[in-house]
Design a protein around this motif. Structure first.
Motif, PDB file in Angstrom:
ATOM      1  N   THR A 173       0.816  -1.223   0.000  1.00  0.00           N
ATOM      2  CA  THR A 173       0.000   0.000   0.000  1.00  0.00           C
ATOM      3  C   THR A 173       0.844   1.264   0.000  1.00  0.00           C
ATOM      4  O   THR A 173       0.348   2.338   0.298  1.00  0.00           O
ATOM      5  N   GLU A 213      -5.473   9.266  -2.182  1.00  0.00           N
ATOM      6  CA  GLU A 213      -5.516   8.629  -0.861  1.00  0.00           C
ATOM      7  C   GLU A 213      -5.870   9.646   0.223  1.00  0.00           C
ATOM      8  O   GLU A 213      -6.680   9.363   1.116  1.00  0.00           O
ATOM      9  N   TYR A 264      -7.773   7.583   3.136  1.00  0.00           N
ATOM     10  CA  TYR A 264      -7.159   6.275   3.314  1.00  0.00           C
ATOM     11  C   TYR A 264      -5.682   6.443   3.621  1.00  0.00           C
ATOM     12  O   TYR A 264      -4.977   7.179   2.967  1.00  0.00           O
ATOM     13  N   LEU A 288      -8.741  -1.190   7.859  1.00  0.00           N
ATOM     14  CA  LEU A 288      -9.926  -1.263   7.027  1.00  0.00           C
ATOM     15  C   LEU A 288     -10.261  -2.730   6.793  1.00  0.00           C
ATOM     16  O   LEU A 288      -9.405  -3.608   6.944  1.00  0.00           O
ATOM     17  N   GLU A 307     -11.345  -6.517   2.239  1.00  0.00           N
ATOM     18  CA  GLU A 307     -11.712  -6.327   0.830  1.00  0.00           C
ATOM     19  C   GLU A 307     -11.348  -4.921   0.350  1.00  0.00           C
ATOM     20  O   GLU A 307     -11.003  -4.715  -0.815  1.00  0.00           O
ATOM     21  N   TYR A 308     -11.419  -3.918   1.273  1.00  0.00           N
ATOM     22  CA  TYR A 308     -11.060  -2.560   0.881  1.00  0.00           C
ATOM     23  C   TYR A 308      -9.541  -2.425   0.738  1.00  0.00           C
ATOM     24  O   TYR A 308      -9.047  -1.798  -0.202  1.00  0.00           O
ATOM     25  N   ARG A 309      -8.796  -3.011   1.672  1.00  0.00           N
ATOM     26  CA  ARG A 309      -7.339  -2.951   1.597  1.00  0.00           C
ATOM     27  C   ARG A 309      -6.841  -3.659   0.342  1.00  0.00           C
ATOM     28  O   ARG A 309      -5.906  -3.226  -0.318  1.00  0.00           O
ATOM     29  N   GLN A 359      -8.487  -3.931  -2.450  1.00  0.00           N
ATOM     30  CA  GLN A 359      -8.808  -3.082  -3.593  1.00  0.00           C
ATOM     31  C   GLN A 359      -7.759  -1.983  -3.770  1.00  0.00           C
ATOM     32  O   GLN A 359      -7.320  -1.701  -4.886  1.00  0.00           O
ATOM     33  N   PHE A 360      -7.344  -1.355  -2.670  1.00  0.00           N
ATOM     34  CA  PHE A 360      -6.307  -0.337  -2.735  1.00  0.00           C
ATOM     35  C   PHE A 360      -4.988  -0.929  -3.213  1.00  0.00           C
ATOM     36  O   PHE A 360      -4.264  -0.319  -4.013  1.00  0.00           O
TER      37      PHE A 360
END
Length: 340
Positions: free
Chosen positions: A107, A143, A148, A154, A157-159, A161-162
Motif C-alpha cells: 500500500t 488517498e 485512506y 480497514l 476487501e477494501y485494503r 482493492q487499494f
C-alpha cells in the motif's frame, strides 16, 4: 515557536532561492517535469507537529522540513536523474534522508518518494526535497482525499482493492519509462535507416518524416521554382504536409521519395504557370512540396474538391479554400498532365 517567527523571513528567502535554482538547472538539463512545488511550513502546521512529536526536537534546527520542495517527474528514471542533480547542488544529510521506494509495501505506492534533507553548501538551515513521479503524486492526493492511509485498519476487501490499484499504477509507472526508452531506440533506428537510404523500411510518421526532412529532399525542386523569378526561399515548417501525404495513401518514406520523383516535373510546370506572370521574389520553402501535392491531385482527377481537401488539411477548413482551389485549377487548366 518564537525561533520560528524570528527565522520566518530567512525561511521564505531560502524557499524562493532553492526553488528558482532547481527550476533553472532542471530546465538547463532538459528534465521534463510535471511540476515543482515549494512551501514554508505554516505556524499552525508547526504547532500541530510539536504537539504530536515535540519530544523529538530540542531546537528549531532539529526540524528538517520547515522548508519543503517537491519535484514531480513524468518518469521513474527521471527521479534518479533529479536526485543526482540535487546531490551536486546541495549538501545532503544522508542520515536523515530516506528512499521510500525501497519499502516495497503493498500500500506504499503513493508514498514511494525519494526524500533528501539538504542544506545550501556552507549553509545551516535544512530543507527537504521530495522527488516522485506524477502517478505517485496523483495517487497520494487521491488517498488523502478519500481518507485512506496504509496504517488505517480497514476491512480486508477494501485494503485488497487499494493494493490492486496501487499495483496497477506502479506497473504503469514502470511501463511508461520502458516505453520512452523503446521509443528513443526506435527514433535512433529510424535516423540510421534514413541516413543509409533504406527508405522503404521506414514507416511514415512524425518522427521519420522529421528525420527525412533533414536530407532536404525538396531543395532541388525549390531551387528550380525560385529560379523562375530569381526569388529568395523563406524558411517554413513542412510538418503540416504529413497529413496530406498520409491522405494520399503513402505508408513509407520510400513511397514519399517515389512521390517526389514521379511528380516533380509536373509540380515545376504548375509553379511556372503560377509565377511566370508575377514578380514575386520571396517564396516559402513549402512551395515545392505544396505544388507536388497539388499536381498529384490534378493528375488523378481530384478537381476542385481534391484541391480543397489539401488546402483544408494545410490551413484548416475555411471559406476561402474553395476559392483558392478554383483559382489553382484555373491556373493549371492548360497543363497536359491535368486530368479533366
Amino acid at each position: 515557536m518564537e525561533q520560528y517567527r524570528e527565522q520566518l523571513p530567512l525561511l521564505e528567502q531560502l524557499s524562493k532561492e532553492v526553488y528558482n535554482q532547481l527550476r533553472q538547472v532542471l530546465q538547463e538539463q532538459a528534465v521534463e517535469l510535471s511540476g515543482i512545488e515549494c512551501r514554508v511550513k505554516t505556524e499552525s502546521s508547526l504547532a500541530g507537529k510539536l504537539e504530536r512529536k515535540g519530544d523529538k526536537y530540542a531546537s528549531l534546527e532539529d526540524i528538517t522540513d520547515l522548508v519543503g520542495l517537491r519535484i514531480i517527474t513524468f518518469y521513474t528514471d527521471d527521479v534518479d536523474k533529479v536526485a543526482a542533480i540535487v546531490q551536486q547542488l546541495y549538501e545532503v544529510d544522508w542520515s536523515n534522508s530516506v528512499d521510500k521506494r525501497k519499502l516495497h509495501e503493498l500500500t506504499s505506492f503513493g508514498y514511494n518518494s525519494l526524500h533528501y534533507i539538504c542544506r545550501l553548501k556552507g549553509g545551516k538551515i535544512p530543507f527537504e526535497i521530495q522527488m516522485r513521479t506524477a502517478l505517485q503524486h496523483v495517487w497520494s492526493a487521491i488517498e488523502h482525499d478519500i481518507g485512506y492511509k496504509g496504517a488505517v485498519k480497514l476491512p480486508p476487501e477494501y485494503r485488497r482493492q487499494f493494493s490492486r490499484l496501487a499495483g496497477m499504477l506502479e506497473l504503469a509507472d514502470d511501463e511508461f519509462s520502458r516505453l520512452r526508452t523503446t521509443m528513443t531506440d526506435y527514433r535512433r533506428q529510424v535516423q540510421a535507416l534514413v541516413k543509409s537510404g533504406k527508405l522503404d523500411e521506414v514507416l511514415l510518421s512524425t518522427d521519420s518524416f522529421r528525420s527525412y526532412l533533414e536530407l532536404r529532399p525538396f531543395q532541388r525542386l525549390n531551387q528550380r521554382i525560385a529560379a523562375v523569378n530569381q526569388a529568395e526561399i523563406f524558411p517554413a515548417s513542412l510538418l503540416p504536409f504529413l497529413s496530406v501525404l498520409e491522405s494520399f495513401g503513402l505508408d513509407t518514406l520510400g513511397d514519399v521519395q517515389r512521390f517526389i520523383d514521379e511528380n516533380s516535373e509536373d509540380a515545376y510546370q504548375l509553379s511556372l504557370s503560377q509565377l511566370a506572370v508575377t514578380d514575386l521574389d520571396i517564396l516559402s520553402e513549402s512551395i515545392g512540396l505544396q505544388n507536388l501535392c497539388l499536381a498529384y491531385v490534378l493528375k488523378n482527377g481530384g478537381g476542385v474538391a481534391g484541391l480543397k481537401a489539401v488546402y483544408d488539411l494545410l490551413y484548416g477548413k475555411q471559406g476561402g479554400n474553395e476559392t483558392l482551389a478554383e483559382l489553382t485549377l484555373e491556373q493549371a487548366s492548360h497543363l497536359p498532365f491535368v486530368k479533366k
